[in-house]
Design a protein around this motif. Structure first.
Motif, mmCIF file in Angstrom:
data_model
loop_
_atom_site.group_PDB
_atom_site.id
_atom_site.type_symbol
_atom_site.label_atom_id
_atom_site.label_comp_id
_atom_site.label_asym_id
_atom_site.label_seq_id
_atom_site.Cartn_x
_atom_site.Cartn_y
_atom_site.Cartn_z
ATOM 1 N N THR A 43 -1.738 -1.600 -8.620
ATOM 2 C CA THR A 43 -0.475 -1.727 -7.915
ATOM 3 C C THR A 43 -0.689 -2.308 -6.526
ATOM 4 O O THR A 43 -0.953 -1.591 -5.555
ATOM 5 N N ARG A 44 -0.657 -3.614 -6.453
ATOM 6 C CA ARG A 44 -0.668 -4.402 -5.213
ATOM 7 C C ARG A 44 -2.015 -4.439 -4.497
ATOM 8 O O ARG A 44 -2.148 -5.118 -3.494
ATOM 9 N N LEU A 45 -3.004 -3.737 -5.010
ATOM 10 C CA LEU A 45 -4.356 -3.797 -4.476
ATOM 11 C C LEU A 45 -5.352 -3.747 -5.624
ATOM 12 O O LEU A 45 -5.188 -2.971 -6.572
ATOM 13 N N GLY A 63 -3.647 1.488 -4.535
ATOM 14 C CA GLY A 63 -2.219 1.292 -4.722
ATOM 15 C C GLY A 63 -1.432 1.307 -3.430
ATOM 16 O O GLY A 63 -1.826 1.910 -2.436
ATOM 17 N N ALA A 64 -0.285 0.624 -3.440
ATOM 18 C CA ALA A 64 0.660 0.603 -2.325
ATOM 19 C C ALA A 64 2.056 0.499 -2.905
ATOM 20 O O ALA A 64 2.240 -0.058 -3.994
ATOM 21 N N ASN A 65 3.048 1.011 -2.186
ATOM 22 C CA ASN A 65 4.397 1.045 -2.757
ATOM 23 C C ASN A 65 5.206 -0.211 -2.494
ATOM 24 O O ASN A 65 6.359 -0.290 -2.914
ATOM 25 N N ASN A 66 4.617 -1.181 -1.796
ATOM 26 C CA ASN A 66 5.298 -2.452 -1.593
ATOM 27 C C ASN A 66 4.245 -3.518 -1.295
ATOM 28 O O ASN A 66 3.054 -3.211 -1.196
ATOM 29 N N ALA A 90 1.776 -8.838 -4.445
ATOM 30 C CA ALA A 90 2.940 -8.240 -5.082
ATOM 31 C C ALA A 90 2.660 -7.825 -6.516
ATOM 32 O O ALA A 90 3.543 -7.302 -7.197
ATOM 33 N N PHE A 91 1.458 -8.016 -7.011
ATOM 34 C CA PHE A 91 1.117 -7.781 -8.404
ATOM 35 C C PHE A 91 1.072 -6.286 -8.747
ATOM 36 O O PHE A 91 0.910 -5.423 -7.870
ATOM 37 N N THR A 92 1.188 -6.000 -10.049
ATOM 38 C CA THR A 92 1.014 -4.632 -10.561
ATOM 39 C C THR A 92 -0.073 -4.565 -11.624
ATOM 40 O O THR A 92 -0.432 -3.464 -12.067
ATOM 41 N N GLY A 103 -2.245 -4.863 5.653
ATOM 42 C CA GLY A 103 -0.936 -4.867 6.280
ATOM 43 C C GLY A 103 0.094 -5.441 5.335
ATOM 44 O O GLY A 103 -0.249 -6.178 4.407
ATOM 45 N N GLY A 104 1.359 -5.127 5.561
ATOM 46 C CA GLY A 104 2.390 -5.680 4.698
ATOM 47 C C GLY A 104 3.714 -4.971 4.839
ATOM 48 O O GLY A 104 4.127 -4.586 5.938
ATOM 49 N N GLN A 105 4.376 -4.777 3.684
ATOM 50 C CA GLN A 105 5.719 -4.218 3.652
ATOM 51 C C GLN A 105 5.737 -2.765 3.165
ATOM 52 O O GLN A 105 6.798 -2.179 2.998
ATOM 53 N N PHE A 106 4.600 -2.182 2.933
ATOM 54 C CA PHE A 106 4.496 -0.852 2.315
ATOM 55 C C PHE A 106 4.793 0.277 3.308
ATOM 56 O O PHE A 106 4.649 0.139 4.518
ATOM 57 N N ARG A 107 5.177 1.435 2.720
ATOM 58 C CA ARG A 107 5.347 2.665 3.483
ATOM 59 C C ARG A 107 4.342 3.729 3.053
ATOM 60 O O ARG A 107 4.123 4.702 3.792
ATOM 61 N N THR A 108 3.803 3.566 1.878
ATOM 62 C CA THR A 108 2.745 4.468 1.438
ATOM 63 C C THR A 108 1.566 3.651 0.933
ATOM 64 O O THR A 108 1.736 2.594 0.314
ATOM 65 N N LEU A 109 0.384 4.163 1.195
ATOM 66 C CA LEU A 109 -0.868 3.506 0.817
ATOM 67 C C LEU A 109 -1.750 4.570 0.184
ATOM 68 O O LEU A 109 -2.082 5.572 0.834
#
Length: 540
Positions: free
Chosen positions: A172-174, A190-193, A162-164, A210-216
Motif C-alpha cells: 500500500t503505497r510503499l 503502508g500509508a493511507n494516502n 499511489a499504488f496498492t 513525504g506526501g498526502q498521508f495522515r498515517t504511516l
C-alpha cells in the motif's frame, strides 16, 4: 492567487525588514542559466551520477539551443555533465510520463506512469543500464498505479506512490525491491494516502517519506515521517505545517543533509521547512505565495523552486530561491526568474539543475530544463561566454540605427557560433568576404546585482558595441556617426587579430531581465584578407 502585485510584495518586504535579515553571503550557483538541449515538454526528474546527467518527464524531443537541431527522445535522455552534450547512443523510449529517477549499481531506475520502455513491458518501474541505455532484462516489479518516489539504500530500491500492489502482491503505497534482481522485499509499512517524495536518511538507516498521508505504518504522521529498513515506522515525528481539510500542507519533495531534512510543501500558499533529524523539531519555516515543489541542498545552502511569485518570505522571488540551511535566511543575490512551475532540482558539484514546465528563465526563452553553473573560486559569472550564439548579417547592407534596439526583429538573420570571420582558419562561422561592415546581435538574462562587469572582445579591424541600444565601446573607428561605409582607422594584423581586449563596464549599465548586445565590425578596406569577431561578458 499566484502572482500578486509588486506593490504588495514591496510592502510586505518592508514590514519584514529586521524580522528576517538577509545574509551578506551569496549562494554557490550563478543565477545565469545555461543549457545546450531544451526539451519540448515538462521535465519532472533529474539525476546526476559521475559524468552523466539523466533528465526525464513528459518530453518527446530535445532542441539544441544554438543550432536548432531537434532530436527525438521519448521522456528520458542522457547528457554529458561537463559539456551538456546529448549522449546520442542512449535512447530508451518510454511510453508514459517518468515522474522520478534514482541511480545505483550502474543503473538508472525509472518510476512513473509508463507501461513500456524500449518496446518492452515495464509497468511504472524500470531499470536501464547507464552505460548502454538497454533495459535490464528480468527486472520487472510492476506497480498497479503511479510511482512518485524512489530511494536507494544498499542493495535495495525503495518506492512510493499511489499504488496498492507491486509484483502482484499487496503493497500500500510503499514497497522495496532488490536492486539487482527486482525481486520484491518483505518491507511493507503502508500509508493511507499517496507518497509524493522519498529520500534516504544520511546514516542509511531509514527512508524519509513525504506526501498526502495522515498515517504511516498505522502510526499518525501528518504528511512527513520515516520508516526503518525493518519496515517499522520510526519515532521521528515532525510537526505538520498545517492540517486544514480544505487546503492540506502536502509534502512534494525532500532533501537531507547530516542534521536536517528539508521539505518542499504545498497548501496555504506553500512553504519551505527544515526539521532536525535528531528529534523531528522544526528548525525553521518560510512561507511563499504559491506551492514550493522542489528542494535540494548543498553545503550551507538550500535551494527551492516551485510555483510561487512574486513573494517568498517577504522577498521578490519568482519560482526560485536560495536560503541559509541553518537559519532559513533568504539569499539576496540568487534570484533567477521562471514563468512556470519547477518540479525538479539537483544541486550537483558543478551546477544546480532545474526541470519544470516553464518557457522562459530571466526573460529569455529556455524551456523546461536549465543549469545554473557553480560559481568558481574567482566569483566570476559568465553572462555571455566566448563562442556564444549570435544572429549576424554579412550581406553588405546598411542597417542604419534601428538594428541596435533591443526590440529589433532579427529572426530573419542567420545564426551561428562565434568566433566569426574568414581568412584565419580559426573561425567556427564563416562570413562573406568583401564587406566593410558586419552586424551581430545576441541576448542574455540578468538576475543578480554585480560589483564588477568586464567585456572582452576579439575584433579585426574596428568595432562598436551597443548594450540595449546604447553605445558602450568603440575601438579603431573615427568619432561621430558610423555608417556601413565607415572604414576602420587601421589594419589589425598578426597576433592582435586573435587577442582579447578587456573593457570595464559599469554594473549599472546592465538591466534586470533580458539584455541585448549588438556589435558592428568594420574593415579598413573591402578587399581585406580576413575578419575576426568574438565577445564574452563576465561579472562578479
Amino acid at each position: 492567487m499566484r502572482r500578486r502585485s509588486i506593490l504588495a510584495v514591496l510592502s510586505l518586504s518592508f514590514l519584514l525588514t529586521g524580522l528576517l535579515a538577509a545574509p551578506a553571503w551569496a549562494a554557490d550557483y550563478s543565477a545565469q542559466p545555461r543549457a545546450n538541449w531544451l526539451p519540448n515538454g515538462r521535465v519532472l526528474a533529474i539525476a546526476h551520477t559521475g559524468d552523466r546527467v539523466v533528465i526525464a518527464g513528459e518530453f518527446t524531443s530535445l532542441r539544441h539551443s544554438t543550432t536548432g537541431e531537434t532530436v527525438g527522445r521519448q521522456r528520458v535522455a542522457l547528457l554529458d555533465a561537463a559539456s551538456g552534450d546529448l549522449i546520442r547512443t542512449w535512447s530508451p523510449a518510454v511510453n508514459g510520463a517518468v515522474q522520478v529517477l534514482a541511480v545505483g549499481n550502474g543503473r538508472v531506475f525509472l518510476g512513473g506512469d509508463f507501461t513500456t520502455v524500449a518496446g518492452q513491458g515495464r509497468t511504472r518501474l524500470a531499470a536501464i543500464d547507464l552505460a548502454t541505455g538497454n533495459v535490464v532484462g528480468g527486472w520487472t516489479p510492476a506497480a498497479n498505479s503511479t510511482v512518485r518516489g524512489l530511494a536507494v539504500i544498499g542493495d535495495t530500491l525503495y518506492a512510493g506512490g499511489a499504488f496498492t500492489q507491486v509484483a502482484g502482491q499487496n503493497r500500500t503505497r510503499l514497497a522495496a525491491v532488490d536492486l539487482n534482481s527486482g525481486a520484491l522485499r518483505a518491507w511493507n509499512p503502508g500509508a493511507n494516502n499517496t507518497i509524493m517524495a522519498m529520500a534516504a536518511a544520511p546514516d542509511g538507516g531509514s527512508v524519509i517519506v513525504g506526501g498526502q498521508f495522515r498515517t504511516l505504518g498505522g502510526a499518525t504522521r501528518l504528511f512527513l515521517g520515516s520508516v526503518g529498513l525493518n519496515g517499522a515506522v520510526t519515532g521521528w515525528t515532525p510537526p505538520a505545517s498545517c492540517d486544514v481539510p480544505s487546503n492540506q500542507c502536502w509534502v512534494l519533495d525532500l532533501a537531507a543533509d547530516a542534521d536536517s531534512v528539508y521539505a518542499a510543501i504545498a497548501g496555504v500558499g506553500g512553504r519551505l521547512a527544515a526539521y532536525r533529524l535528531s528529534n523531528g523539531s522544526r528548525r525553521w519555516e518560510r512561507t511563499a505565495d504559491g506551492d514550493v515543489e522542489s528542494v535540494a541542498v548543498r553545503g550551507s545552502y538550500v535551494y527551492a523552486a516551485g510555483h510561487f511569485c512574486p513573494d517568498f518570505s517577504g522577498f521578490q522571488r519568482c519560482d526560485f530561491v536560495a536560503v541559509d540551511a541553518g537559519t532559513g535566511a533568504v539569499d539576496t543575490d540568487f534570484a533567477p526568474t521562471a514563468n512556470g512551475q519547477v518540479f525538479a532540482l539537483h544541486a550537483g558539484p558543478d551546477a544546480l539543475r532545474a526541470g519544470g514546465g516553464y518557457s522562459q528563465l530571466n526573460g529569455v526563452s529556455r524551456p523546461n530544463y536549465t543549469e545554473f553553473p557553480l560559481i568558481p573560486a574567482s566569483g566570476d559569472v559568465m553572462l555571455v561566454p566566448a563562442g556564444s550564439s549570435w544572429r549576424y548579417l554579412d550581406d553588405g547592407s546598411d542597417q542604419g540605427t534601428a538594428w541596435r534596439a533591443a526590440g529589433f526583429d532579427d529572426s530573419g538573420w542567420p545564426q551561428g557560433l562565434a568566433q566569426f570571420g574568414f581568412g584565419d582558419g580559426d573561425e567556427r562561422q564563416q562570413v562573406a568576404p568583401g564587406r566593410i561592415t558586419y552586424y551581430f546581435r545576441t541576448t542574455f538574462g540578468v538576475a543578480a546585482a554585480f560589483s564588477q562587469v568586464t567585456m572582452s572582445v576579439i575584433r579585426d579591424d574596428g568595432a562598436v558595441v551597443y548594450l540595449n541600444g546604447t553605445e558602450i565601446w568603440r575601438d579603431n573607428l573615427p568619432t561621430g556617426t558610423v555608417t556601413a561605409a565607415t572604414r576602420a582607422l587601421s589594419t589589425i594584423s598578426g597576433t592582435a587579430e586573435s587577442q582579447w581586449t578587456d573593457v570595464s563596464l559599469s554594473p549599472g549599465q546592465l538591466q534586470q531581465g533580458q539584455n541585448t548586445i549588438t556589435v558592428e565590425i568594420h574593415q579598413d578596406r573591402p578587399d581585406s584578407s580576413d575578419i575576426s569577431f568574438d565577445l564574452r561578458l563576465r561579472a562578479r
